[in-house]
Structures are given as structure tokens and as C-alpha cells.
Write an enzyme that holds these catalytic residues in place. Sequence first.
Site, PDB file in Angstrom:
ATOM      1  N   HIS A 138       0.942   5.272   1.088  1.00  0.00           N
ATOM      2  CA  HIS A 138       0.319   6.307   1.931  1.00  0.00           C
ATOM      3  C   HIS A 138       0.334   7.620   1.153  1.00  0.00           C
ATOM      4  CE1 HIS A 138       0.704   4.145   5.932  1.00  0.00           C
ATOM      5  NE2 HIS A 138       1.619   3.500   5.245  1.00  0.00           N
ATOM      6  N   HIS A 169       0.846  -1.197   0.000  1.00  0.00           N
ATOM      7  CA  HIS A 169       0.000   0.000   0.000  1.00  0.00           C
ATOM      8  C   HIS A 169       0.877   1.240   0.000  1.00  0.00           C
ATOM      9  CE1 HIS A 169       0.716  -1.278   4.151  1.00  0.00           C
ATOM     10  NE2 HIS A 169       0.739   0.004   4.463  1.00  0.00           N
TER      11      HIS A 169
HETATM   12  P1  AMP Z   1       2.303   0.136   7.369  1.00  0.00           P
HETATM   13  O1  AMP Z   1       2.038  -1.325   7.012  1.00  0.00           O
HETATM   14  O2  AMP Z   1       3.454   0.278   8.307  1.00  0.00           O
HETATM   15  O3  AMP Z   1       2.453   0.991   6.131  1.00  0.00           O
HETATM   16  O4  AMP Z   1       1.032   0.676   8.166  1.00  0.00           O
HETATM   17  C1  AMP Z   1      -0.268   0.212   7.883  1.00  0.00           C
HETATM   18  C2  AMP Z   1      -1.232   1.360   7.893  1.00  0.00           C
HETATM   19  O5  AMP Z   1      -2.537   0.805   7.723  1.00  0.00           O
HETATM   20  C3  AMP Z   1      -1.260   2.156   9.208  1.00  0.00           C
HETATM   21  O6  AMP Z   1      -1.107   3.540   8.927  1.00  0.00           O
HETATM   22  C4  AMP Z   1      -2.642   1.841   9.799  1.00  0.00           C
HETATM   23  O7  AMP Z   1      -3.208   2.931  10.500  1.00  0.00           O
HETATM   24  C5  AMP Z   1      -3.440   1.464   8.572  1.00  0.00           C
HETATM   25  N1  AMP Z   1      -4.544   0.544   8.849  1.00  0.00           N
HETATM   26  C6  AMP Z   1      -4.481  -0.625   9.511  1.00  0.00           C
HETATM   27  N2  AMP Z   1      -5.688  -1.210   9.564  1.00  0.00           N
HETATM   28  C7  AMP Z   1      -6.536  -0.375   8.912  1.00  0.00           C
HETATM   29  C8  AMP Z   1      -7.920  -0.408   8.613  1.00  0.00           C
HETATM   30  N3  AMP Z   1      -8.702  -1.417   9.016  1.00  0.00           N
HETATM   31  N4  AMP Z   1      -8.463   0.621   7.923  1.00  0.00           N
HETATM   32  C9  AMP Z   1      -7.693   1.650   7.509  1.00  0.00           C
HETATM   33  N5  AMP Z   1      -6.372   1.731   7.745  1.00  0.00           N
HETATM   34  C10 AMP Z   1      -5.797   0.735   8.438  1.00  0.00           C
END
Ligand code: AMP
Length: 129
Positions: free
Chosen positions: A95, A93
Site C-alpha cells: 500500500h 501487495h
Molecule cells: P489487505 O489484503 O488487507 O492488504 O487489503 C486488500 C486491499 O485491496 C484493501 O485495501 C482493498 O480495498 C483493496 N482491494 C480489494 N479489491 C480491490 C479491487 N478490485 N480493486 C482495487 N483495490 C482492491
Amino acid sequence: MATIFTKIIKGEIPCYKIAEDENYFAFLDINPVQKGHTLVVPKIEDDYIFHLDDQTLAGLMLFSKKVAKAIEKAVPCKRISMAVVGLEVPHTHVHLIPISQESDLNFAKKQQLTPEEMAKIAESIRANF
Ligand code: AMP
């Protein structure tokens, strides 16, 4: 087992959806670094962005660009930053985070937004997509 993001894409877990097409899906990050913080994911599961095939990676960037332009219109900011972390959720993903200064991009400091605020910003970004 399906990742949490695949469950979101399939509608099994709720999200503040922004947009989708055949191959990509965008929704608000539930713990936003800034208001309008959006995640863009490919629908195929792969836990590392640089494992994606070239076409999927290029498509992810192009879809992210469309989402970023919508965020720009919905959220006052100087620009939309793009970051890839991937330490928490094993599903590639990107950001997209609106910023006006470098210190706005601090993953250790999250915003506390109400569900109403999240729904409102999602609606505003969607309207500009
Ligand atoms: P990273 O894998 O380190 O890039 O972080 C994962 C991102 O996904 C974090 O910023 C979380 O806040 C976000 N996240 C995790 N679960 C959810 C969810 N159910 N809905 C939206 N965002 C999420």
C-alpha cells in the site's frame, strides 16, 4: 484459482491503473485510506511478501519507489507511507498512501471518492510517472 489482483493485471476486472512493467503492476485501491492510495503488486502470485525471492522483493521496492514519486507529485502530502497488510487479498501487495500526519494512516477509516474523482487522481499520478 487466480486471485482478484491477477484478474486485474490480466484486464479481466477493471481498475484505475497507474503503471506496469514486465513484473509489477500498480493501481488505485478501490477503498482508499487517502486520496491517491495505490497498490503495487508483483505479477507472480504469492500471498506473503516475505515468501518472495530476493530479486522479486527488491524489484517490488524499486517499482514502488517510482510509483511513490509520481504520487508525491500528484497529491499534496508530506510523504508517501508504505504498508503491507495482506489480510484480505492473498496476493502480495504494497500500500502506498499519501500522508501529512500519523492519523492519516488509518485503515479503519476509508475515503468516499466518486468514480470521477478516482479516474482524475489516477490520471494525474499516471501523468507524473
Ligand atoms: P489487505 O489484503 O488487507 O492488504 O487489503 C486488500 C486491499 O485491496 C484493501 O485495501 C482493498 O480495498 C483493496 N482491494 C480489494 N479489491 C480491490 C479491487 N478490485 N480493486 C482495487 N483495490 C482492491
